[in-house]
Scaffold this active site. Structure first.
Site, short mmCIF file in Angstrom:
data_model
loop_
_atom_site.label_atom_id
_atom_site.label_comp_id
_atom_site.label_asym_id
_atom_site.label_seq_id
_atom_site.Cartn_x
_atom_site.Cartn_y
_atom_site.Cartn_z
N PHE A 10 -11.81 -6.73 13.82
CA PHE A 10 -10.65 -7.16 13.04
C PHE A 10 -10.32 -6.14 11.95
O PHE A 10 -11.18 -5.70 11.20
CB PHE A 10 -10.94 -8.53 12.40
N GLN A 11 -9.07 -5.73 11.90
CA GLN A 11 -8.55 -4.76 10.94
C GLN A 11 -9.31 -3.43 11.00
O GLN A 11 -9.53 -2.77 9.98
CB GLN A 11 -8.56 -5.32 9.52
N LYS B 78 -17.74 -0.99 4.92
CA LYS B 78 -18.06 -2.04 3.97
C LYS B 78 -19.56 -2.15 3.72
O LYS B 78 -19.99 -2.42 2.59
CB LYS B 78 -17.50 -3.37 4.45
N MET C 289 23.86 9.66 3.40
CA MET C 289 23.77 11.01 3.94
C MET C 289 24.04 11.03 5.44
O MET C 289 24.67 11.95 5.96
CB MET C 289 22.39 11.62 3.64
N GLU D 260 0.83 -1.22 0.00
CA GLU D 260 0.00 0.00 0.00
C GLU D 260 0.85 1.26 0.00
O GLU D 260 0.47 2.27 -0.59
CB GLU D 260 -0.94 0.01 1.21
#
Length: 640
Positions: free
Chosen positions: A176-177, A226, A540, A114
């Site tokens: 969940f999630q 959803k 760097m 993602e």
């Protein structure tokens, strides 16, 4: 400007939380409750939404028949002119992906992470000027977007991020999630929405695109549960936007009297300088005309590269911490600083009190919060830089005032600085100077490729040694400095510019952070060339260790400590696992032929160039320093 601590605006089922004061200017507070009744626009540049997409066998419903919320969402994207999205599926976004398969107009580009898809949306937007769209599922999918959203906010990149959310009845239950992504992203987006009514989807999407692309651009997040995606509804496409406060406080065209005041200051100046940033990305033509009329030399920020051709005789290239000596000299000695589309970032100014201390300052910016935030101007104009430059050019050509401008002695002084302090580097036998590799790439591409980078030394060398001739040619995470940006951003740029060669100049550390996107560029056969400047170190940070920490290595070696003579990891072998052609070079004499082969090979390619880790990016003004503190010599081969 008024501030607020906890304000929310409810839009008939869709909640839109206003940003905290730190980002208040990016979504201005409502000043009235008057609803906007003009036709909905998907962006600041399109006069009206696109017509309804054609009916297909996969979409058997008629205009007045119900369809799922996810299908309404996808059709809303189509009506906003979207042809490409960057989406990775999950449980809470499956309905959106199913709807995308029914779209005759939208192609999804399946990045493998993602964060990669979101950086790709950013690269797409940076390279095209159009809104980039990414889609993720709830929970970890949504939180993986966070770095790219913060990056887009700091660099003013128009993006719309759409996230799936758990069903409404489960919000707040630690399902969940489930993550409260609206809360998580409130301070790193221009605006965000949680859609709680399926009927709001058409309006919310229209508003999201308008907000992302109008005023000072930025990212907007739309979170859709959803069950809303699954709910059946008949969309209403002509619902008006409800953004009265935002619309009312968008900057107006610049006042003529203020533009005349700017030109009077130019006429009085003897050492004027244009300091140009990312806010000029849509006004390259107007900027070139202004310089042609006035003869004022130009220096650009990291975000401003390409907005004025860096090979023009009046270009001083980049200023700031790793800018050219002559650009920083010019700003230090100038008596007039024309700051167009910039924010006086600390990496540009260093010690703010010493920056342009001899100058009168004119600041033109579309964001009122930037005016006087870091440096107080003598004249300020809150307006679109493009409109301001158009107005200035019209006044110059109308009055012929520019014919009295004579900055010849200033030009000669700066030319002397260019001759005395050019960009340069040392060579050590067959060791490959990273700057040399970029110069060869510049020569072989004739300065025409789109360049993306990660973050670190390679980023600064790419800024210094490649020739940028046009806006949107340079893509880099400037404000956030997000490693892992280069490869996915390059792929997004390739999607936005079919057939155009895009080169990701990357470091081994940055490249490894999103290396999985080699899969996408291979599967889609994108002409993305990855040129890794591989020094086996976090370059760097190593440079700062050398300069300020007595070269004490604090976890900056990225190779294999048990066998420092081997190149680790083996990017060539990894690339071949993705079926991407790859070659490694270790000698300077091999570089030109290797880069030529990379550019001539169709599709993706990886070139691993081994460079010495002792090389430093110079010039360098130490953090918080002034022009008098500039460092022009040395590297990691000596002690400090």
């Amino acid at each position: 400007m008024a501030t607020a601590t906890s304000t929310a605006v409810a839009f008939s089922g869709a909640t839109a939380a206003l940003p905290k004061p730190r980002t208040l200017s990016r979504h201005l507070l409502p000043s009235s409750r008057r609803a906007l009744t003009a036709p909905i626009r998907c962006s600041a540049v399109s006069p009206s939404p696109s017509p309804a997409p054609p009916a297909t066998a996969l979409r058997p419903w008629g205009p007045s028949e119900p369809r799922k919320g996810a299908d309404i969402l996808v059709e809303a994207l189509e009506r906003c002119g979207i042809s490409d999205v960057f989406a990775y599926p999950g449980g809470a976004s499956m309905e959106i992906h199913q709807a995308l398969t029914r779209s005759p107009l939208i192609t999804n580009h399946l990045f493998r992470h993602e964060q990669g898809e979101a950086f790709a949306a950013s690269g797409y937007a940076r390279a095209s000027g159009r809104v980039g769209v990414c889609v993720a599922t709830s929970g970890p999918g949504a939180t993986n977007l966070v770095s790219a959203l913060a990056d887009a906010l700091l660099d003013s990149i128009p993006m719309v991020a759409i996230t799936g959310q758990v069903p409404r009845r489960m919000i707040g239950t630690d399902a969940f999630q489930e993550t409260p992504i609206v809360e998580v992203t409130r301070s790193i987006t221009k605006h965000n929405y949680l859609v709680l009514d399926v009927e709001d989807i058409p309006r919310v999407i229209q508003e999201a695109f308008f907000l992302a692309s109008s005023g000072r651009p930025g990212p907007v997040l739309v979170d859709i549960p959803k069950d809303i995606q699954q709910q059946m509804a008949v969309p209403v496409w002509d619902a008006p936007m409800s953004l009265p406060g935002y619309i009312a406080r968008l900057p107006k065209p610049p006042a003529t009297e203020l533009l005349e005041q700017v030109l009077r200051l130019v006429g009085e100046a003897r050492r004027p300088i244009l300091y140009v940033g990312g806010g000029c990305s849509a006004s390259g033509e107007e900027l070139r005309r202004f310089v042609e009329l006035t003869g004022i030399p130009v220096t650009t920020t990291l975000m401003g590269l390409g907005n004025f051709p860096s090979d023009d005789p009046l270009s001083l290239r980049m200023l700031g911490m790793h800018g050219t000596v002559y650009a920083n000299y010019a700003v230090d000695k100038a008596d007039l600083l024309l700051a167009f589309g910039v924010r006086f970032d600390d990496r540009v100014t260093g010690k703010i009190e010493a920056f342009a201390s001899r100058s009168k300052i004119v600041h033109i910016d579309i964001d009122p919060a930037e005016i006087g935030k870091n440096k107080q101007p003598h004249v300020s104009i809150c307006a679109d830089v493009k409109l301001a430059l158009q107005g200035l050019n019209a006044l110059l050509t109308g009055t012929k005032a520019h014919k009295s401008f004579d900055f010849g002695s200033w030009h000669e002084e700066l030319e002397q600085q260019k001759r005395e302090f050019p960009l340069g580097y040392k060579t050590f036998g067959e060791a490959i100077p990273p700057q040399y590799a970029i110069q060869v790439l510049d020569e072989l591409t004739k300065g025409e490729a789109i360049i993306a980078t990660g973050v670190g030394q390679h980023q600064m060398w790419a800024a210094q040694y490649y020739t940028y001739k046009r806006p949107r040619q340079w893509l880099s995470s400037a404000g956030l400095g997000a490693m892992g940006f280069g490869l996915p951003a390059a792929a997004g740029a390739a999607v936005a510019n079919p057939g155009v060669t895009v080169v990701d100049i990357d470091g081994d550390g940055s490249f490894l952070m999103n290396i999985q996107e080699l899969a996408l560029i291979r599967i889609e056969n994108l002409p993305v060339k990855v040129m890794i400047l591989n020094n086996q170190h976090l370059g760097m940070v190593v440079q700062w260790e050398d300069r300020f920490y007595k070269a004490n290595r604090a976890h900056t070696y990225l190779g294999n400590p048990e066998n420092e003579s081997e190149i680790y990891p083996d990017f060539v072998t990894i690339a071949k696992g993705f079926n991407v052609p790859a070659v490694r070079v270790t000698k300077r004499s091999e570089v030109r032929a290797a880069i030529k082969k990379m550019l001539e090979t169709p599709g993706p390619y990886l070139l691993d160039i081994i460079v010495p880790h002792q090389e430093h990016v110079l010039p360098m003004i130490p953090s918080g320093g002034a022009f008098k503190d500039i460092i022009m010599e040395g590297d990691g081969r000596i002690s400090y």
